[in-house]
Design an enzyme around this catalytic site. Structure first.
Site, PDB file in Angstrom:
ATOM      1  CE  LYS A  11     -12.829  43.151   8.561  1.00 39.60           C
ATOM      2  NZ  LYS A  11     -11.877  42.101   8.113  1.00 39.60           N
ATOM      3  CE1 TYR A  51      -8.204  45.643   6.195  1.00 37.31           C
ATOM      4  CE2 TYR A  51     -10.236  46.128   5.027  1.00 37.31           C
ATOM      5  CZ  TYR A  51      -9.577  45.627   6.139  1.00 37.31           C
ATOM      6  OH  TYR A  51     -10.296  45.115   7.193  1.00 37.31           O
ATOM      7  CG  PHE A  59      -6.511  38.375   1.011  1.00 40.27           C
ATOM      8  CD1 PHE A  59      -6.735  39.611   1.599  1.00 40.27           C
ATOM      9  CD2 PHE A  59      -5.423  37.627   1.435  1.00 40.27           C
ATOM     10  CE1 PHE A  59      -5.901  40.100   2.589  1.00 40.27           C
ATOM     11  CE2 PHE A  59      -4.573  38.117   2.443  1.00 40.27           C
ATOM     12  CZ  PHE A  59      -4.821  39.353   3.015  1.00 40.27           C
ATOM     13  NE  ARG A  87      -5.475  42.160  15.987  1.00 38.34           N
ATOM     14  CZ  ARG A  87      -5.520  42.026  14.651  1.00 38.34           C
ATOM     15  NH1 ARG A  87      -5.794  43.075  13.879  1.00 38.34           N
ATOM     16  NH2 ARG A  87      -5.302  40.878  14.095  1.00 38.34           N
ATOM     17  CB  THR A  93      -6.978  36.605  10.694  1.00 37.71           C
ATOM     18  OG1 THR A  93      -6.085  37.544  11.296  1.00 37.71           O
ATOM     19  CG2 THR A  93      -7.481  37.141   9.360  1.00 37.71           C
ATOM     20  NE  ARG A 104     -11.489  38.849  12.864  1.00 38.03           N
ATOM     21  CZ  ARG A 104     -10.324  39.449  12.640  1.00 38.03           C
ATOM     22  NH1 ARG A 104      -9.239  39.058  13.284  1.00 38.03           N
ATOM     23  NH2 ARG A 104     -10.236  40.436  11.776  1.00 38.03           N
ATOM     24  CG  ASN A 114     -12.274  38.561   9.362  1.00 36.09           C
ATOM     25  OD1 ASN A 114     -12.730  39.632   8.988  1.00 36.09           O
ATOM     26  ND2 ASN A 114     -10.966  38.338   9.447  1.00 36.09           N
ATOM     27  CG  HIS A 117      -9.916  46.689  10.731  1.00 34.08           C
ATOM     28  ND1 HIS A 117      -8.796  46.183  10.125  1.00 34.08           N
ATOM     29  CD2 HIS A 117      -9.538  47.849  11.343  1.00 34.08           C
ATOM     30  CE1 HIS A 117      -7.776  47.021  10.343  1.00 34.08           C
ATOM     31  NE2 HIS A 117      -8.205  48.038  11.072  1.00 34.08           N
ATOM     32  CD  GLU A 128      -6.033  50.777  10.855  1.00 35.54           C
ATOM     33  OE1 GLU A 128      -5.292  49.994  10.240  1.00 35.54           O
ATOM     34  OE2 GLU A 128      -6.773  50.413  11.793  1.00 35.54           O
TER      35      GLU A 128
HETATM   36  P1  ADP Z   1      -6.609  41.030  10.715  1.00 38.41           P
HETATM   37  O1  ADP Z   1      -7.936  41.609  10.251  1.00 38.41           O
HETATM   38  O2  ADP Z   1      -6.800  39.931  11.724  1.00 38.41           O
HETATM   39  O3  ADP Z   1      -5.646  42.096  11.178  1.00 38.41           O
HETATM   40  P2  ADP Z   1      -5.006  40.834   8.271  1.00 38.41           P
HETATM   41  O4  ADP Z   1      -4.562  42.239   8.557  1.00 38.41           O
HETATM   42  O5  ADP Z   1      -3.959  39.802   8.022  1.00 38.41           O
HETATM   43  O6  ADP Z   1      -5.961  40.292   9.442  1.00 38.41           O
HETATM   44  O7  ADP Z   1      -5.969  40.825   6.991  1.00 38.41           O
HETATM   45  C1  ADP Z   1      -6.898  41.853   6.782  1.00 38.41           C
HETATM   46  C2  ADP Z   1      -8.204  41.249   6.352  1.00 38.41           C
HETATM   47  O8  ADP Z   1      -8.041  40.644   5.077  1.00 38.41           O
HETATM   48  C3  ADP Z   1      -8.738  40.117   7.227  1.00 38.41           C
HETATM   49  O9  ADP Z   1      -9.412  40.565   8.387  1.00 38.41           O
HETATM   50  C4  ADP Z   1      -9.667  39.410   6.279  1.00 38.41           C
HETATM   51  O10 ADP Z   1     -10.908  40.099   6.106  1.00 38.41           O
HETATM   52  C5  ADP Z   1      -8.876  39.493   4.974  1.00 38.41           C
HETATM   53  N1  ADP Z   1      -8.029  38.306   4.782  1.00 38.41           N
HETATM   54  C6  ADP Z   1      -6.885  37.987   5.442  1.00 38.41           C
HETATM   55  N2  ADP Z   1      -6.389  36.813   5.026  1.00 38.41           N
HETATM   56  C7  ADP Z   1      -7.237  36.352   4.067  1.00 38.41           C
HETATM   57  C8  ADP Z   1      -7.279  35.185   3.243  1.00 38.41           C
HETATM   58  N3  ADP Z   1      -6.335  34.229   3.330  1.00 38.41           N
HETATM   59  N4  ADP Z   1      -8.308  35.058   2.375  1.00 38.41           N
HETATM   60  C9  ADP Z   1      -9.265  35.998   2.275  1.00 38.41           C
HETATM   61  N5  ADP Z   1      -9.288  37.136   3.014  1.00 38.41           N
HETATM   62  C10 ADP Z   1      -8.294  37.300   3.907  1.00 38.41           C
HETATM   63 MG    MG Z   2      -4.697  43.606  10.121  1.00 36.83          MG
END
Ligand code: ADP
Ligand code: MG
Length: 140
Positions: A11, A51, A59, A87, A93, A104, A114, A117, A128
């Site tokens: 990212k 997304y 968010f 993962r 996350t 992370r 973070n 992805h 994807e």
């Molecule tokens: P992951 O990337 O671990 O699969 P998610 O699919 O839940 O997590 O979320 C997608 C992305 O959205 C996260 O990697 C992060 O960049 C962002 N995100 C998730 N939760 C939050 C939050 N509470 N506040 C801000 N950004 C968030």
């Molecule tokens: Mg995800």
């Protein structure tokens, strides 16, 4: 366990801090092979399409702005159980919850910014990968 492919994105927070090589070393050290990779800059609309599953989340707008704010490195990782393995290498996350040694835990700046992805299931991995790569770009 079967050989799988998963979609990874390094990212903007990580590409701008020159962390691509350090993150790729984490994947390779875990036995994941980078079988396709390119550096691109997403538009906000493209980030939003990628997304779309999160579009009702509070968010979402911030996430799309962030993903379009600087280049990303999109990549396909291959290996035994690659989806779950990636993962594990990524960590939780929220970096505050991420296990020591994960990407992370070491590199992420916040729950939003973070660093990486990773696809979460075989179906999303296939979708994807196809969003970013043609079959001709996947040389194994
Ligand atoms: P992951 O990337 O671990 O699969 P998610 O699919 O839940 O997590 O979320 C997608 C992305 O959205 C996260 O990697 C992060 O960049 C962002 N995100 C998730 N939760 C939050 C939050 N509470 N506040 C801000 N950004 C968030
Ligand atoms: Mg995800």
């Amino acid at each position: 366990m079967a050989v799988e492919r998963t979609l990874s994105i390094i990212k903007p927070d990580a590409t701008t801090r020159n962390l691509t090589g350090k993150i790729n070393a984490k994947f390779e050290d875990a036995g994941l092979r980078i079988v396709a990779q390119k550096r691109i800059q997403l538009t906000k609309a493209q980030a939003g399409e990628f997304y779309a599953v999160h579009k009702e989340r509070p968010f979402y707008d911030e996430l799309c702005e962030f993903m379009a704010s600087a280049p990303v490195v999109v990549q396909v990782l291959e290996g035994e159980g690659a989806i779950a393995k990636n993962r594990d290498v990524m960590g939780a996350t929220n970096p505050a919850d991420a296990a020591a040694g994960t990407i992370r835990a070491e590199f992420a700046e916040s729950v939003g910014e973070n660093s990486v992805h990773g696809s979460d299931a075989p179906e999303t991995a296939a979708e994807e990968i196809a969003y970013f790569f043609s079959g001709l770009e996947l040389v194994g």
